[in-house]
Design a protein around this motif. Structure first.
Motif, short mmCIF file in Angstrom:
data_model
loop_
_atom_site.label_atom_id
_atom_site.label_comp_id
_atom_site.label_asym_id
_atom_site.label_seq_id
_atom_site.Cartn_x
_atom_site.Cartn_y
_atom_site.Cartn_z
N ALA A 167 0.83 -1.20 0.00
CA ALA A 167 0.00 0.00 0.00
C ALA A 167 0.86 1.25 0.00
CB ALA A 167 -0.93 -0.01 1.22
N VAL A 168 1.91 1.25 0.82
CA VAL A 168 2.78 2.43 0.91
C VAL A 168 3.55 2.62 -0.40
CG1 VAL A 168 4.78 3.40 2.09
CG2 VAL A 168 2.99 2.26 3.41
N MET A 169 4.15 1.53 -0.90
CA MET A 169 4.93 1.63 -2.14
C MET A 169 4.08 2.13 -3.30
SD MET A 169 7.55 -1.58 -2.34
CE MET A 169 8.11 -1.02 -3.93
N GLY A 170 2.88 1.56 -3.43
CA GLY A 170 2.04 1.94 -4.55
C GLY A 170 1.64 3.41 -4.51
N LEU A 171 1.25 3.89 -3.35
CA LEU A 171 0.85 5.29 -3.23
C LEU A 171 2.03 6.22 -3.45
CD1 LEU A 171 -1.68 5.47 -0.25
CD2 LEU A 171 -2.11 6.00 -2.66
N ARG A 172 3.17 5.87 -2.87
CA ARG A 172 4.35 6.73 -3.02
C ARG A 172 4.77 6.84 -4.48
NH1 ARG A 172 8.91 4.71 0.80
NH2 ARG A 172 9.94 6.61 0.10
N GLU A 173 4.79 5.71 -5.16
CA GLU A 173 5.22 5.73 -6.56
C GLU A 173 4.27 6.56 -7.42
OE1 GLU A 173 5.47 1.64 -7.56
OE2 GLU A 173 7.36 1.30 -6.51
N LEU A 174 2.98 6.44 -7.16
CA LEU A 174 2.02 7.22 -7.92
C LEU A 174 2.07 8.70 -7.55
CD1 LEU A 174 -1.10 4.85 -7.78
CD2 LEU A 174 0.32 5.35 -9.78
N SER A 184 -5.54 11.40 -7.75
CA SER A 184 -6.72 10.56 -7.57
C SER A 184 -7.04 9.77 -8.83
CB SER A 184 -7.92 11.42 -7.17
OG SER A 184 -7.73 12.03 -5.89
N ARG A 185 -6.86 10.40 -10.00
CA ARG A 185 -7.08 9.67 -11.25
C ARG A 185 -6.10 8.51 -11.39
NH1 ARG A 185 -8.02 15.00 -13.32
NH2 ARG A 185 -5.85 15.14 -14.03
N ASP A 186 -4.84 8.75 -11.03
CA ASP A 186 -3.85 7.67 -11.10
C ASP A 186 -4.15 6.57 -10.09
OD1 ASP A 186 -2.53 8.86 -13.15
OD2 ASP A 186 -0.82 9.57 -11.98
N VAL A 187 -4.56 6.97 -8.88
CA VAL A 187 -4.91 5.98 -7.86
C VAL A 187 -6.07 5.13 -8.34
CG1 VAL A 187 -5.94 5.71 -5.56
CG2 VAL A 187 -3.99 7.26 -5.89
N ALA A 188 -7.09 5.77 -8.92
CA ALA A 188 -8.26 5.04 -9.41
C ALA A 188 -7.88 4.06 -10.52
CB ALA A 188 -9.31 6.02 -9.90
N ALA A 189 -6.92 4.45 -11.34
CA ALA A 189 -6.56 3.62 -12.50
C ALA A 189 -5.53 2.54 -12.18
CB ALA A 189 -6.04 4.50 -13.63
#
Length: 285
Positions: free
Chosen positions: A99-106, A263-268
């Motif tokens: 969860a942390v890695m994904g959010l940070r990278e985006l 938010s668009r990147d998180v959603a996708a």
């Protein structure tokens, strides 16, 4: 907020060092180690040995031995003034959480663009254990000094990122914060539950939070939510600027633009789910 009970199994009550309230004492070695590490999750970048033992519910001698072993293994780090902080080895392990890695990278490209547009401190936080957990930040040489560090915890009632997370937290989490002690950190910290409730309602109505001198004297912040594909708030993005001469509303357009793009990147692209951040998803209330 009530004090967390720590332990790795059945525990016996005990009086915390220094005459404080009773804290459940963990019995197993694993429970004791987890209690020591959890002491840092309760707030405070650096802790003395006695503070660690008090929070963990451990005798000083036991804490001294285990803290020494954790420091020797790189999981904790002893600073020259004798206090301890989270070690780089533990940080490296924790930073690999999906969860942390994904959010940070985006988030990083959007945070970098936001910094270039404002030259203010940029922070990304998620709700974790009744606090704002900072998972990434950018700080410029000329920006206002802040206490935040990656992996650090901030109170929910004192910062833009925290007030956004509090506003969109599940109702039970909000009520626990409102019913607990609202510690004063600076001259304008909100310590009245009724005032904080009005603040939370305003954040939900307006879609952003603005703070001045509430966490640190001389620092102001603006925070906005980051949403997933279902419209749930999974994080908060904020800018921290100097209070003197600051027009926080000038920060909102670039901040809102960055949050919408993220938010668009998180959603996708983000494959997070509700239990990745305990108590960290809104319930739509």
């Amino acid at each position: 907020m009530g004090r967390d009970t720590v332990g790795g199994g059945p525990a016996t009550g005990g009086t915390a060092e220094g005459g404080g309230p009773q804290v459940a004492r963990p019995v197993s070695v694993a429970g004791k180690v987890m209690a020591i590490l959890n002491a840092f999750a309760q707030g405070g970048v650096r802790l003395t040995l006695s503070e660690i033992c008090r929070r963990a519910g451990l005798p000083l001698a036991t804490g001294h031995r285990l803290v020494g072993e954790l420091a020797g293994g790189g999981f904790l780090e002893r600073v020259p003034d004798g206090t301890y902080r989270i070690g780089t080895r533990l940080w490296r392990i924790g930073s690999q959480a999906p969860a942390v890695m994904g959010l940070r990278e985006l988030a990083l490209p959007h945070m970098e663009d936001l910094y270039e547009a404002t030259h203010d401190n940029v922070q990304l936080g998620v709700l974790r254990d009744g606090h704002a957990l900072i998972v990434e930040r950018l700080r410029g040489r000329r920006s206002v000094p802040v206490l935040t560090q990656v992996g650090g915890m901030l109170p929910l009632h004192t910062t833009g990122v925290g007030q956004v997370l509090l506003a969109y937290a599940p109702p039970a989490v909000r009520e626990e914060v409102l019913a607990g002690e609202l510690a004063r950190h600076a001259v304008r910290t909100i310590t009245d539950p009724a005032e904080l409730r009005r603040c939370v309602e305003r954040v939900r109505r307006d879609g952003y939070a603005l703070t001045r001198d509430e966490m640190t004297l001389g620092a102001s912040s603006a925070g906005v939510p980051v949403r997933d594909a279902a419209g749930e708030v999974v994080a908060a993005l904020s800018l921290v600027s100097g209070t003197r001469g600051a027009d926080l509303r000038r920060l909102l357009p670039p901040l809102l633009t960055a949050a919408r793009a993220l938010s668009r990147d998180v959603a996708a692209h983000w494959h997070g789910h509700a239990d990745m951040f305990p108590a960290g998803r809104s319930a739509g209330a």
